[in-house]
Motif scaffolding. Sequence first.
Motif, PDB file in Angstrom:
ATOM      1  N   GLY A  87      -6.224  10.374  12.230  1.00 54.97           N
ATOM      2  CA  GLY A  87      -5.107  11.038  11.574  1.00 54.97           C
ATOM      3  C   GLY A  87      -4.221  10.058  10.832  1.00 54.97           C
ATOM      4  N   ALA A  88      -4.831   9.053  10.231  1.00 57.87           N
ATOM      5  CA  ALA A  88      -4.086   7.939   9.646  1.00 57.87           C
ATOM      6  C   ALA A  88      -3.558   8.239   8.249  1.00 57.87           C
ATOM      7  N   TYR A  89      -2.459   7.574   7.950  1.00 53.22           N
ATOM      8  CA  TYR A  89      -1.826   7.652   6.631  1.00 53.22           C
ATOM      9  C   TYR A  89      -1.119   6.323   6.384  1.00 53.22           C
ATOM     10  N   LEU A  90      -0.985   5.965   5.130  1.00 59.59           N
ATOM     11  CA  LEU A  90      -0.360   4.715   4.726  1.00 59.59           C
ATOM     12  C   LEU A  90       1.153   4.851   4.809  1.00 59.59           C
ATOM     13  N   VAL A  91       1.830   3.820   5.344  1.00 64.42           N
ATOM     14  CA  VAL A  91       3.291   3.804   5.429  1.00 64.42           C
ATOM     15  C   VAL A  91       3.831   2.554   4.737  1.00 64.42           C
ATOM     16  N   GLY A  92       5.138   2.528   4.551  1.00 63.38           N
ATOM     17  CA  GLY A  92       5.775   1.377   3.939  1.00 63.38           C
ATOM     18  C   GLY A  92       5.686   1.425   2.428  1.00 63.38           C
ATOM     19  N   GLU A  93       5.717   0.255   1.836  1.00 63.29           N
ATOM     20  CA  GLU A  93       5.682   0.129   0.378  1.00 63.29           C
ATOM     21  C   GLU A  93       4.611  -0.877  -0.024  1.00 63.29           C
ATOM     22  N   PRO A  94       3.339  -0.499   0.097  1.00 63.98           N
ATOM     23  CA  PRO A  94       2.284  -1.451  -0.259  1.00 63.98           C
ATOM     24  C   PRO A  94       2.355  -1.808  -1.740  1.00 63.98           C
ATOM     25  N   SER A  95       2.108  -3.074  -2.016  1.00 65.61           N
ATOM     26  CA  SER A  95       2.091  -3.508  -3.415  1.00 65.61           C
ATOM     27  C   SER A  95       0.978  -4.529  -3.600  1.00 65.61           C
ATOM     28  N   TYR A  96       0.527  -4.614  -4.821  1.00 66.91           N
ATOM     29  CA  TYR A  96      -0.564  -5.512  -5.197  1.00 66.91           C
ATOM     30  C   TYR A  96       0.003  -6.863  -5.598  1.00 66.91           C
ATOM     31  N   LYS A  97      -0.609  -7.932  -5.117  1.00 65.66           N
ATOM     32  CA  LYS A  97      -0.206  -9.292  -5.470  1.00 65.66           C
ATOM     33  C   LYS A  97      -1.261  -9.869  -6.408  1.00 65.66           C
ATOM     34  N   GLY A  98      -0.924  -9.969  -7.662  1.00 65.21           N
ATOM     35  CA  GLY A  98      -1.879 -10.410  -8.672  1.00 65.21           C
ATOM     36  C   GLY A  98      -2.297 -11.856  -8.550  1.00 65.21           C
ATOM     37  N   ASP A  99      -1.485 -12.694  -7.896  1.00 65.14           N
ATOM     38  CA  ASP A  99      -1.842 -14.108  -7.810  1.00 65.14           C
ATOM     39  C   ASP A  99      -3.014 -14.383  -6.873  1.00 65.14           C
ATOM     40  N   ASP A 100      -3.202 -13.538  -5.864  1.00 62.89           N
ATOM     41  CA  ASP A 100      -4.354 -13.735  -4.981  1.00 62.89           C
ATOM     42  C   ASP A 100      -5.192 -12.470  -4.807  1.00 62.89           C
ATOM     43  N   GLY A 101      -4.813 -11.380  -5.491  1.00 63.57           N
ATOM     44  CA  GLY A 101      -5.618 -10.155  -5.475  1.00 63.57           C
ATOM     45  C   GLY A 101      -5.565  -9.374  -4.177  1.00 63.57           C
ATOM     46  N   THR A 102      -4.472  -9.533  -3.403  1.00 56.44           N
ATOM     47  CA  THR A 102      -4.382  -8.857  -2.113  1.00 56.44           C
ATOM     48  C   THR A 102      -3.275  -7.824  -2.095  1.00 56.44           C
ATOM     49  N   ALA A 103      -3.325  -6.986  -1.068  1.00 54.09           N
ATOM     50  CA  ALA A 103      -2.281  -6.002  -0.797  1.00 54.09           C
ATOM     51  C   ALA A 103      -2.084  -5.927   0.716  1.00 54.09           C
ATOM     52  N   GLU A 104      -0.848  -5.716   1.124  1.00 56.14           N
ATOM     53  CA  GLU A 104      -0.517  -5.506   2.536  1.00 56.14           C
ATOM     54  C   GLU A 104      -0.615  -4.018   2.813  1.00 56.14           C
ATOM     55  N   PHE A 105      -1.367  -3.652   3.838  1.00 53.82           N
ATOM     56  CA  PHE A 105      -1.510  -2.256   4.214  1.00 53.82           C
ATOM     57  C   PHE A 105      -1.048  -2.067   5.650  1.00 53.82           C
ATOM     58  N   GLU A 106      -0.302  -0.995   5.875  1.00 54.53           N
ATOM     59  CA  GLU A 106       0.028  -0.581   7.238  1.00 54.53           C
ATOM     60  C   GLU A 106      -0.257   0.906   7.340  1.00 54.53           C
ATOM     61  N   PHE A 107      -1.157   1.234   8.240  1.00 55.89           N
ATOM     62  CA  PHE A 107      -1.504   2.624   8.509  1.00 55.89           C
ATOM     63  C   PHE A 107      -0.889   3.014   9.836  1.00 55.89           C
ATOM     64  N   ASN A 108      -0.276   4.183   9.888  1.00 56.16           N
ATOM     65  CA  ASN A 108       0.119   4.814  11.144  1.00 56.16           C
ATOM     66  C   ASN A 108      -0.788   6.008  11.326  1.00 56.16           C
ATOM     67  N   GLY A 109      -0.852   6.511  12.551  1.00 58.65           N
ATOM     68  CA  GLY A 109      -1.733   7.646  12.795  1.00 58.65           C
ATOM     69  C   GLY A 109      -1.329   8.438  14.007  1.00 58.65           C
ATOM     70  N   ILE A 110      -2.082   9.483  14.248  1.00 53.61           N
ATOM     71  CA  ILE A 110      -1.817  10.377  15.376  1.00 53.61           C
ATOM     72  C   ILE A 110      -2.230   9.719  16.688  1.00 53.61           C
ATOM     73  N   LYS A 111      -3.389   9.043  16.671  1.00 48.04           N
ATOM     74  CA  LYS A 111      -3.885   8.429  17.905  1.00 48.04           C
ATOM     75  C   LYS A 111      -4.709   7.193  17.592  1.00 48.04           C
ATOM     76  N   GLY A 112      -4.439   6.140  18.339  1.00 50.33           N
ATOM     77  CA  GLY A 112      -5.232   4.915  18.248  1.00 50.33           C
ATOM     78  C   GLY A 112      -5.945   4.672  19.562  1.00 50.33           C
ATOM     79  N   THR A 113      -7.232   4.363  19.513  1.00 51.54           N
ATOM     80  CA  THR A 113      -7.992   4.113  20.738  1.00 51.54           C
ATOM     81  C   THR A 113      -8.791   2.830  20.602  1.00 51.54           C
ATOM     82  N   TRP A 114      -8.848   2.106  21.696  1.00 49.41           N
ATOM     83  CA  TRP A 114      -9.690   0.908  21.784  1.00 49.41           C
ATOM     84  C   TRP A 114     -11.028   1.309  22.355  1.00 49.41           C
ATOM     85  N   GLN A 115     -12.100   0.786  21.762  1.00 50.62           N
ATOM     86  CA  GLN A 115     -13.440   1.094  22.254  1.00 50.62           C
ATOM     87  C   GLN A 115     -14.133  -0.180  22.655  1.00 50.62           C
TER      88      GLN A 115
END
Length: 115
Positions: A87-115
Amino acid sequence: MGQLVAGTTYVKVDGAQFTVTGGAEAPLMTVKRETVAPGFYKEEDLPAYLKMTAILAPDLDFKKIVNGRDMTVTCEFKNGKVYVLAGAYLVGEPSYKGDDGTAEFEFNGIKGTWQ
């Protein structure tokens, strides 16, 4: 004998493979505990989440990820542990960094489980 505890992390968001740089972060507990008196504590629910820095590859459909509301995010850590965020969705304000081609992502969700 040494044991492998860290290294390359693999993340998929609704089947789309991310190229992760610097690893990923997932919570170990679903609650935050605080002692109110010796032997007594209270618990507060914590949101399930997954944070990472990823390369925004040309073939990555970031519009689908930005607009997703019920995604499944799977993170395979090098030590063999797997964290699945439902049930994940992106939160925060992700932005693209052109100098190294990366983006910071934070997903929140309904349930997280370790397997």
